[in-house]
Scaffold this motif. Structure first.
Motif, PDB file in Angstrom:
ATOM      1  N   ARG A  17       0.844  -1.205   0.000  1.00  0.00           N
ATOM      2  CA  ARG A  17       0.000   0.000   0.000  1.00  0.00           C
ATOM      3  C   ARG A  17       0.877   1.250   0.000  1.00  0.00           C
ATOM      4  NH1 ARG A  17      -5.368  -1.584  -0.714  1.00  0.00           N
ATOM      5  NH2 ARG A  17      -5.696  -3.414   0.548  1.00  0.00           N
ATOM      6  N   VAL A  19       1.318   4.142   1.411  1.00  0.00           N
ATOM      7  CA  VAL A  19       0.922   4.919   2.590  1.00  0.00           C
ATOM      8  C   VAL A  19       1.821   6.125   2.854  1.00  0.00           C
ATOM      9  CG1 VAL A  19       2.225   3.508   4.228  1.00  0.00           C
ATOM     10  CG2 VAL A  19       0.198   4.697   5.010  1.00  0.00           C
ATOM     11  N   THR A  21       3.959   9.502   2.884  1.00  0.00           N
ATOM     12  CA  THR A  21       4.096  10.864   2.384  1.00  0.00           C
ATOM     13  C   THR A  21       5.545  11.268   2.642  1.00  0.00           C
ATOM     14  OG1 THR A  21       3.554  11.846   4.526  1.00  0.00           O
ATOM     15  CG2 THR A  21       1.706  11.416   3.010  1.00  0.00           C
ATOM     16  N   ARG A  81       2.143   4.514  13.256  1.00  0.00           N
ATOM     17  CA  ARG A  81       0.705   4.284  13.472  1.00  0.00           C
ATOM     18  C   ARG A  81       0.155   5.251  14.521  1.00  0.00           C
ATOM     19  NH1 ARG A  81      -2.327   0.561  11.800  1.00  0.00           N
ATOM     20  NH2 ARG A  81      -1.648  -1.144  10.510  1.00  0.00           N
ATOM     21  N   TYR A  84       0.564   9.148  12.916  1.00  0.00           N
ATOM     22  CA  TYR A  84      -0.171   9.414  11.672  1.00  0.00           C
ATOM     23  C   TYR A  84      -1.409   8.528  11.581  1.00  0.00           C
ATOM     24  CZ  TYR A  84       4.148  11.752  10.320  1.00  0.00           C
ATOM     25  OH  TYR A  84       5.247  12.584  10.283  1.00  0.00           O
ATOM     26  N   PRO A  86      -4.856   8.692  11.603  1.00  0.00           N
ATOM     27  CA  PRO A  86      -5.945   8.814  10.622  1.00  0.00           C
ATOM     28  C   PRO A  86      -5.480   8.503   9.193  1.00  0.00           C
ATOM     29  CG  PRO A  86      -5.898  10.739  12.073  1.00  0.00           C
ATOM     30  CD  PRO A  86      -4.653   9.939  12.355  1.00  0.00           C
ATOM     31  N   HIS A  87      -4.293   8.977   8.844  1.00  0.00           N
ATOM     32  CA  HIS A  87      -3.764   8.732   7.509  1.00  0.00           C
ATOM     33  C   HIS A  87      -3.467   7.247   7.293  1.00  0.00           C
ATOM     34  CE1 HIS A  87      -1.549   9.441   3.788  1.00  0.00           C
ATOM     35  NE2 HIS A  87      -0.605   8.654   4.278  1.00  0.00           N
ATOM     36  N   ARG A  89      -4.701   4.627   8.808  1.00  0.00           N
ATOM     37  CA  ARG A  89      -5.930   3.806   8.785  1.00  0.00           C
ATOM     38  C   ARG A  89      -6.610   3.798   7.427  1.00  0.00           C
ATOM     39  NH1 ARG A  89      -6.734   5.374  14.240  1.00  0.00           N
ATOM     40  NH2 ARG A  89      -7.972   7.164  13.607  1.00  0.00           N
ATOM     41  N   ARG A  90      -6.404   4.832   6.625  1.00  0.00           N
ATOM     42  CA  ARG A  90      -7.000   4.853   5.282  1.00  0.00           C
ATOM     43  C   ARG A  90      -6.361   3.808   4.369  1.00  0.00           C
ATOM     44  NH1 ARG A  90      -6.883  11.091   4.683  1.00  0.00           N
ATOM     45  NH2 ARG A  90      -5.084  10.596   3.422  1.00  0.00           N
ATOM     46  N   TYR A  91      -5.118   3.425   4.662  1.00  0.00           N
ATOM     47  CA  TYR A  91      -4.372   2.516   3.790  1.00  0.00           C
ATOM     48  C   TYR A  91      -4.164   1.137   4.389  1.00  0.00           C
ATOM     49  CZ  TYR A  91      -3.260   6.745   1.205  1.00  0.00           C
ATOM     50  OH  TYR A  91      -3.352   7.896   0.483  1.00  0.00           O
ATOM     51  N   TRP A  93      -4.868  -1.732   7.727  1.00  0.00           N
ATOM     52  CA  TRP A  93      -5.735  -2.151   8.813  1.00  0.00           C
ATOM     53  C   TRP A  93      -5.210  -3.466   9.363  1.00  0.00           C
ATOM     54  CZ3 TRP A  93      -6.768  -1.507   3.754  1.00  0.00           C
ATOM     55  CH2 TRP A  93      -6.897  -2.658   2.987  1.00  0.00           C
TER      56      TRP A  93
END
Length: 126
Positions: A17, A19, A21, A81, A84, A86-87, A89-91, A93
């Motif tokens: 993923r 993830v 940045t 984790r 960051y 919220p960021h 968790r989008r990618y 789990w």
């Protein structure tokens, strides 16, 4: 005994993923530099793309490479984790940040400048 041990490590995110940045990669480098220091090792080069990181590590012979890798992946996973959440968790789990495997290559035969140049040329996200 004189030793000069270098290893090129590559860690891939779970499911590859994308993830990372630029800010996350910078923080990941800081965390991994701290872990290396705890092992009396030195992170000589670090870079990455959105789904993986490359490290060039100089380490003493008393360090078991598998223990160093487990700490690098474990500590960075926890910190990234947390910091960051919220960021991430989008990618990702399920509690995993990194893939369970990793790539490691000794760098004794290749000039270190060639390995460093390869790591520097990774397409870091903007």
């Amino acid at each position: 005994m004189i030793c000069n041990l270098h290893v090129h490590l590559v860690f891939v995110t779970k499911f590859r993923r994308g993830v990372f940045t630029d800010a996350m990669l910078s923080r990941c480098e800081e965390v991994m530099r701290e872990v290396c220091t705890d092992f009396e090792a030195e992170l000589r080069e670090f870079n990455g793309e959105d789904g993986h990181v490359h490290l060039l590590v100089h380490y003493p012979p008393k360090v078991a490479l598998s223990r160093l890798v487990n700490s690098l992946k474990g500590v960075s996973s926890r910190r990234l984790r947390q910091e960051y959440a919220p960021h991430v968790r989008r990618y990702l789990w399920g509690g995993r940040f990194w893939s369970g495997s990793y790539f490691a290559a000794s760098c004794g035969g290749a000039p270190l400048t060639a390995v460093r140049q390869y790591i520097e040329q990774q397409q870091r996200p903007a």
